[in-house]
Scaffold this active site. Structure first.
Site, PDB file in Angstrom:
ATOM      1  N   ASN A  33       4.091 -55.241  21.530  1.00 17.29           N
ATOM      2  CA  ASN A  33       4.046 -54.291  20.524  1.00 17.29           C
ATOM      3  C   ASN A  33       4.212 -54.817  19.255  1.00 17.29           C
ATOM      4  O   ASN A  33       4.912 -55.281  18.811  1.00 17.29           O
ATOM      5  CB  ASN A  33       5.335 -53.551  20.986  1.00 17.29           C
ATOM      6  N   TRP A  34       3.144 -54.588  18.432  1.00 18.31           N
ATOM      7  CA  TRP A  34       2.808 -55.118  17.234  1.00 18.31           C
ATOM      8  C   TRP A  34       3.846 -54.472  16.151  1.00 18.31           C
ATOM      9  O   TRP A  34       3.968 -54.799  15.052  1.00 18.31           O
ATOM     10  CB  TRP A  34       1.385 -55.293  16.725  1.00 18.31           C
ATOM     11  N   LYS A  35       4.390 -53.267  16.530  1.00 22.73           N
ATOM     12  CA  LYS A  35       4.906 -52.612  15.563  1.00 22.73           C
ATOM     13  C   LYS A  35       4.095 -52.188  14.364  1.00 22.73           C
ATOM     14  O   LYS A  35       2.901 -52.290  14.346  1.00 22.73           O
ATOM     15  CB  LYS A  35       6.319 -53.246  15.103  1.00 22.73           C
ATOM     16  N   HIS A  57      10.028 -45.560  22.533  1.00 21.96           N
ATOM     17  CA  HIS A  57      10.696 -46.845  21.943  1.00 21.96           C
ATOM     18  C   HIS A  57      12.112 -46.528  21.153  1.00 21.96           C
ATOM     19  O   HIS A  57      12.199 -45.387  20.593  1.00 21.96           O
ATOM     20  CB  HIS A  57       9.830 -47.336  21.165  1.00 21.96           C
ATOM     21  N   GLU A 104      13.114 -47.635  18.377  1.00 22.59           N
ATOM     22  CA  GLU A 104      12.929 -47.167  17.087  1.00 22.59           C
ATOM     23  C   GLU A 104      12.485 -45.897  16.506  1.00 22.59           C
ATOM     24  O   GLU A 104      12.746 -45.160  15.687  1.00 22.59           O
ATOM     25  CB  GLU A 104      11.878 -48.306  16.426  1.00 22.59           C
ATOM     26  N   GLU A 149      14.676 -51.986  27.317  1.00 17.24           N
ATOM     27  CA  GLU A 149      14.805 -52.502  25.938  1.00 17.24           C
ATOM     28  C   GLU A 149      16.234 -52.279  25.626  1.00 17.24           C
ATOM     29  O   GLU A 149      16.442 -51.278  24.851  1.00 17.24           O
ATOM     30  CB  GLU A 149      13.767 -52.135  25.103  1.00 17.24           C
ATOM     31  N   GLY A 162      14.625 -57.444  18.137  1.00 16.44           N
ATOM     32  CA  GLY A 162      14.585 -58.181  16.907  1.00 16.44           C
ATOM     33  C   GLY A 162      15.656 -58.605  16.280  1.00 16.44           C
ATOM     34  O   GLY A 162      15.816 -59.331  14.993  1.00 16.44           O
ATOM     35  N   SER A 189      13.813 -59.533  22.155  1.00 18.18           N
ATOM     36  CA  SER A 189      13.847 -60.871  21.862  1.00 18.18           C
ATOM     37  C   SER A 189      13.393 -61.987  22.928  1.00 18.18           C
ATOM     38  O   SER A 189      13.822 -63.042  23.345  1.00 18.18           O
ATOM     39  CB  SER A 189      15.408 -61.452  21.403  1.00 18.18           C
ATOM     40  N   GLY A 234       8.224 -59.265  17.936  1.00 21.22           N
ATOM     41  CA  GLY A 234       7.846 -60.522  17.150  1.00 21.22           C
ATOM     42  C   GLY A 234       6.982 -61.468  17.695  1.00 21.22           C
ATOM     43  O   GLY A 234       5.875 -61.956  17.021  1.00 21.22           O
TER      44      GLY A 234
END
Ligand code: 13P
Length: 252
Positions: free
Chosen positions: A9-11, A93, A95, A165, A171, A210, A232
Site C-alpha cells: 500500500n503505497w499510500k 483502511h 486512515e 491492521e 507507521g 510496521s 512504508g
C-alpha cells in the site's frame, strides 16, 4: 492450503518516475517469489503501474466510492478502477476510517460495490491502542467484520481478503508480535467460520502494521497469517522483495 499474498500500500507516495523505478526493481527480483504479490499505488499512478506489471502482479486501488457513479467530486469509482486494470481494492483502511469518516456501514457498502465491479476487496480491520488497552480488541474487530457480513453475506468472503491492521502498529515501527497478531487472526477466522467453515478456511488474512524484512518471517510463520499488507516498506524494492520472500512454503 492458502497461497500467501503480499500487497504493498503505497499510500500517498510517488511520482510517475519513482513508480516506474520501483515497479521495475520489484519485477527484476520477483521470479523467485512464490507468493501472490500486489501493489496499490495512488489512483493517478495506477495506469503507470498496470502498464508495467503484467499478470504477475495484482494492481489495486487504495479506496473506492460506494456509489457506481455520480456527482462526487474528487472520488474514484470501482468501475474506473476495474477499467484501469485493477484486480483488488483496499476498503476500510484505518486512515480512511479515522481521517475521512468511513463508518462501518460505509465500509460495508464499499466492499459490496467493489465486488459488484469485479474487484476483490481487501477489507481492513483493526483496533486503536486505547481499544486494545481497554480489552475491546475482539469486540471492535467483530463489529467491523459483522457490518460487512450483514451487508454482503458470508458468501462474499469467498472472493475477498481481510487485513488485520492494528492502528497502533501502522507507521509506528511497533509491529504486533507474532503471537498478538495470530490471536486476532484466529479470532477473525473463527468468527467467520461460525457462518461458513469452508469459506473461513480458504480466506486469506493478511497482517499489516510496521512489517519489514526483519519481522516478516516470524509473522508469516503463524498458521493464520497468510501474508501482509505493507506500507512504508513497500516503497523500497529490496525490502519489499525480502518481505515477499519471507512467506511460508505452501502447496496448492
Ligand atoms: P506501515 O507498514 O507503514 O506500518 O503501514 C501499514 C499499512 O497501513 C498498510 O496498509
Amino acid at each position: 492450503m492458502r497461497r500467501p499474498l503480499v500487497v504493498g500500500n503505497w499510500k500517498m507516495h510517488g511520482t510517475q518516475a519513482s513508480a516506474r523505478a520501483l515497479v521495475n526493481a520489484v519485477l527484476a527480483g520477483i521470479s523467485g517469489v512464490s507468493a501472490d504479490v500486489g501493489m496499490c499505488p495512488p489512483f493517478a499512478l495506477i495506469p503507470v503501474v498496470a502498464d508495467l506489471v503484467g499478470p504477475r502482479v495484482w494492481v489495486g486501488g487504495q479506496d473506492l466510492h460506494e456509489q457506481e457513479a455520480g456527482a462526487f467530486t474528487g472520488e474514484t469509482s470501482g468501475v474506473l478502477l476495474k477499467d484501469l486494470g485493477c484486480r483488488c481494492v483496499i476498503v476500510g483502511h484505518s486512515e480512511r476510517r479515522t481521517l475521512y469518516g468511513d463508518t462501518d456501514t460505509r465500509v460495508a457498502e464499499k466492499f459490496r460495490r467493489a465486488q459488484a465491479c469485479g474487484l476483490t476487496p481487501i477489507l481492513c480491520v483493526g483496533e486503536t491502542l486505547s481499544e486494545r488497552e481497554a480489552g475491546s480488541t475482539e469486540g471492535v474487530i467483530a463489529r467491523q467484520l459483522d457490518a460487512v457480513v450483514d451487508c454482503s453475506g458470508i458468501g462474499a468472503f469467498a472472493d475477498a481478503i481481510v487485513a488485520y491492521e492494528p492502528v497502533w502498529a501502522i507507521g509506528t515501527g511497533r509491529n504486533a508480535s507474532a503471537r498478538q497478531a495470530q490471536l486476532v487472526h484466529g479470532f477473525i477466522r473463527g468468527r467467520l467460520a461460525r457462518r461458513d467453515a469452508g469459506i473461513a478456511d480458504r480466506l486469506r488474512i493478511l497482517y499489516g502494521g510496521s512489517v519489514k524484512a526483519a519481522n516478516a518471517g516470524e509473522l508469516f510463520a503463524e498458521p493464520d497469517i497468510d501474508g501482509g499488507l505493507i506500507g512504508g516498506a513497500s516503497l523500497k524494492a529490496d525490502e519489499f522483495l525480502a518481505i515477499c520472500g519471507a512467506v511460508r512454503a505452501w502447496t496448492s
